[in-house]
Design a protein around this motif. Structure first.
Motif, PDB file in Angstrom:
ATOM      1  N   GLN A 168      -2.058  -6.363  -4.463  1.00 11.87           N
ATOM      2  CA  GLN A 168      -2.135  -5.465  -5.608  1.00 11.87           C
ATOM      3  C   GLN A 168      -3.105  -4.336  -5.291  1.00 11.87           C
ATOM      4  O   GLN A 168      -4.101  -4.542  -4.602  1.00 11.87           O
ATOM      5  N   LYS A 169      -2.827  -3.152  -5.816  1.00  6.51           N
ATOM      6  CA  LYS A 169      -3.709  -1.987  -5.658  1.00  6.51           C
ATOM      7  C   LYS A 169      -4.037  -1.729  -4.185  1.00  6.51           C
ATOM      8  O   LYS A 169      -5.197  -1.528  -3.809  1.00  6.51           O
ATOM      9  N   SER A 170      -3.011  -1.712  -3.350  1.00  2.00           N
ATOM     10  CA  SER A 170      -3.214  -1.507  -1.914  1.00  2.00           C
ATOM     11  C   SER A 170      -3.877  -0.168  -1.619  1.00  2.00           C
ATOM     12  O   SER A 170      -4.670  -0.042  -0.678  1.00  2.00           O
ATOM     13  N   GLU A 171      -3.550   0.858  -2.424  1.00  2.00           N
ATOM     14  CA  GLU A 171      -4.119   2.188  -2.190  1.00  2.00           C
ATOM     15  C   GLU A 171      -5.623   2.223  -2.408  1.00  2.00           C
ATOM     16  O   GLU A 171      -6.325   3.103  -1.889  1.00  2.00           O
ATOM     17  N   ASP A 172      -6.141   1.258  -3.174  1.00  3.04           N
ATOM     18  CA  ASP A 172      -7.584   1.186  -3.428  1.00  3.04           C
ATOM     19  C   ASP A 172      -8.287   0.166  -2.537  1.00  3.04           C
ATOM     20  O   ASP A 172      -9.497  -0.045  -2.674  1.00  3.04           O
TER      21      ASP A 172
END
Length: 343
Positions: A168-172
Motif C-alpha cells: 500500500q502507498k508504494s509512492e510514499d
C-alpha cells in the motif's frame, strides 16, 4: 488501522546470513521453502508482534528509488515470479550491512503473504532474522517408553528482528511495521537504518509523539533555568496530558496559549517550537491526538512538584485551584490548595 490477519503464505525462502567482518558468508536460497507446517506460528508472530499504530515507511537520503530494499520489495510485488531472485538480493544486501562485531549469524526469512487489513485483501512481505535459539523439550512415546530430548529453535516471543511491508502507498515508501528486540544500539541500527532505511510516517500518531517530546524537552529545559515557576510548568504538563487525550483537532499554533498562562513562558515556548521545526521535520499545522502515543512518555510524569523531601504535589487536573506563597514568620514557602472532599 485494525489488526492484521494473515490468510495464507504464498512463497518463502530461508537463507543463513553471517557477519561480514568475520567473513562468515551467506547460504543463498535456490528454491522455495515449504512453511505450511509453520503457518500458524507465522500468523501468531505477525498478529502479536507488530503495532499497527506505529507505521513506518521506506526512505532514502535523496530519492526513495535509491533505497535497495524498497527496490527489491517493489519488484516482488510487481512480479511474484521474481521472488527467489529478489530474496537473494535482500540477503546479499543485509550481509553487506552486517559489519558490527556484535551482529550474529542467523536465519533470514523472506515470506510473501496474503493478509486482510480493514476488510481488504492485501499482499504483504515479511522479513525476519532469527539470531538466538531457545531450548525446547519434546517427548516421544513409542507405546512402551516415553523419551525426552532437547531441541533448539526460534521462539515466537523472542524473534530478533522483523519487518512487515504492506503493498500500500508504494509512492510514499509503502506502509512498514518493524520489530527489533536487540538492545545493543549499533546492532539495532544496522537493521532499521543501514538495511531497511525507514522513517516514521507523517501521521497523527507520530505528530502526537513529536509534540509530546517537544513539550517534555521544553519543560525539562525550563526546570533547569535560574527562575523556575514549578507550578506553571506542572500545570502545563497536566494541560498537555489533557490535550493529548481529547477527541478534537489541535491547532499547533495555539499550543503556547493552550499550555501556559504566563506570557513569558508562552513566548519562550513559541521560540522553542520554531527552533524545533528548524532542526527537525516541520510539525503539521493541525493533528488529531492519539492517546496511545504518550502512555509511556516522560511528559505524562511531569505534572508533579517535589517539596523538599517531605511532599510531592501531583496535579491531575489543570483546573485545580492552588497558589504559591511565602510565610514571613516561618521564612518558608507554602502551597495553598482547595478541594471538595478527601478520598
Amino acid at each position: 488501522m485494525n489488526k492484521i490477519n494473515i490468510k495464507r503464505i504464498k512463497a518463502s525462502t530461508i537463507q543463513v546470513i553471517g557477519n561480514k567482518t568475520r567473513e562468515e558468508g551467506v547460504s543463498f536460497a535456490t528454491r522455495l521453502t515449504d512453511l505450511s507446517s509453520s503457518e500458524e506460528f507465522i500468523k501468531q508472530f505477525v498478529e502479536n508482534s507488530f503495532k499497527t499504530v506505529d507505521q513506518k515507511q521506506f526512505t532514502y537520503i535523496d530519492n526513495l528509488e535509491l533505497n535497495p530494499v524498497y527496490n527489491f520489495v517493489s519488484k516482488i510485488f510487481s512480479n511474484n515470479e521474481l521472488f527467489i531472485k529478489q530474496s537473494v538480493n535482500l540477503a546479499t544486501y543485509l550481509y553487506e550491512q552486517s559489519l558490527h562485531p556484535n551482529i550474529k549469524s542467523g536465519e533470514f526469512y523472506t515470506i510473501l503473504l496474503d493478509c486482510i487489513v480493514d476488510n481488504e485483501m492485501i499482499e504483504a512481505l515479511l522479513l525476519l532474522k532469527s539470531e538466538h535459539k531457545d531450548a525446547f523439550l519434546t517427548t516421544d512415546n513409542d507405546g512402551k517408553v516415553i523419551s525426552v530430548k532437547t531441541v533448539y529453535g526460534a521462539s515466537i516471543k523472542n524473534m530478533d528482528k522483523g519487518c512487515l511491508i504492506l503493498n500500500q502507498k508504494s509512492e510514499d515508501g509503502y506502509i512498514v511495521f518493524v520489530v527489533d528486540n536487540t538492545n545493543n544500539g549499533n546492532d539495532a541500527r544496522y537493521w532499521t537504518e543501514s538495511f531497511l532505511h525507514i522513517a516514521d510516517r507523517c501521521d497523527d500518531y507520530h505528530t502526537t509523539l513529536s509534540v509530546a517530546n517537544l513539550c517534555s524537552s521544553f519543560i525539562s529545559k525550563m526546570q533547569k533555568s535560574e527562575k523556575v515557576d514549578y507550578l506553571e510548568l506542572a500545570l502545563a504538563a497536566s494541560r498537555n496530558n489533557e490535550l493529548m487525550n481529547q477527541k478534537s483537532t489541535i491547532d499547533v499554533k495555539k499550543l503556547p496559549d493552550l499550555l501556559f498562562s504566563s506570557s513569558k513562558y508562552k513566548q519562550d515556548f513559541n521560540d522553542f517550537l520554531q527552533n524545533y521545526e528548524c532542526m527537525n521535520d516541520t510539525i503539521p499545522k493541525t493533528f488529531m491526538p492519539k492517546p496511545e502515543a504518550i502512555k509511556r512518555k516522560s511528559i505524562s510524569r511531569m505534572n508533579s512538584i517535589r517539596l523538599d523531601n517531605n511532599f510531592e504535589v501531583k496535579i491531575l487536573n489543570s483546573q485545580a485551584e492552588l497558589i504559591r506563597g511565602y510565610d514571613e514568620e516561618k521564612e518558608m514557602s507554602f502551597y495553598k490548595l482547595w478541594f471538595d472532599k478527601e478520598y
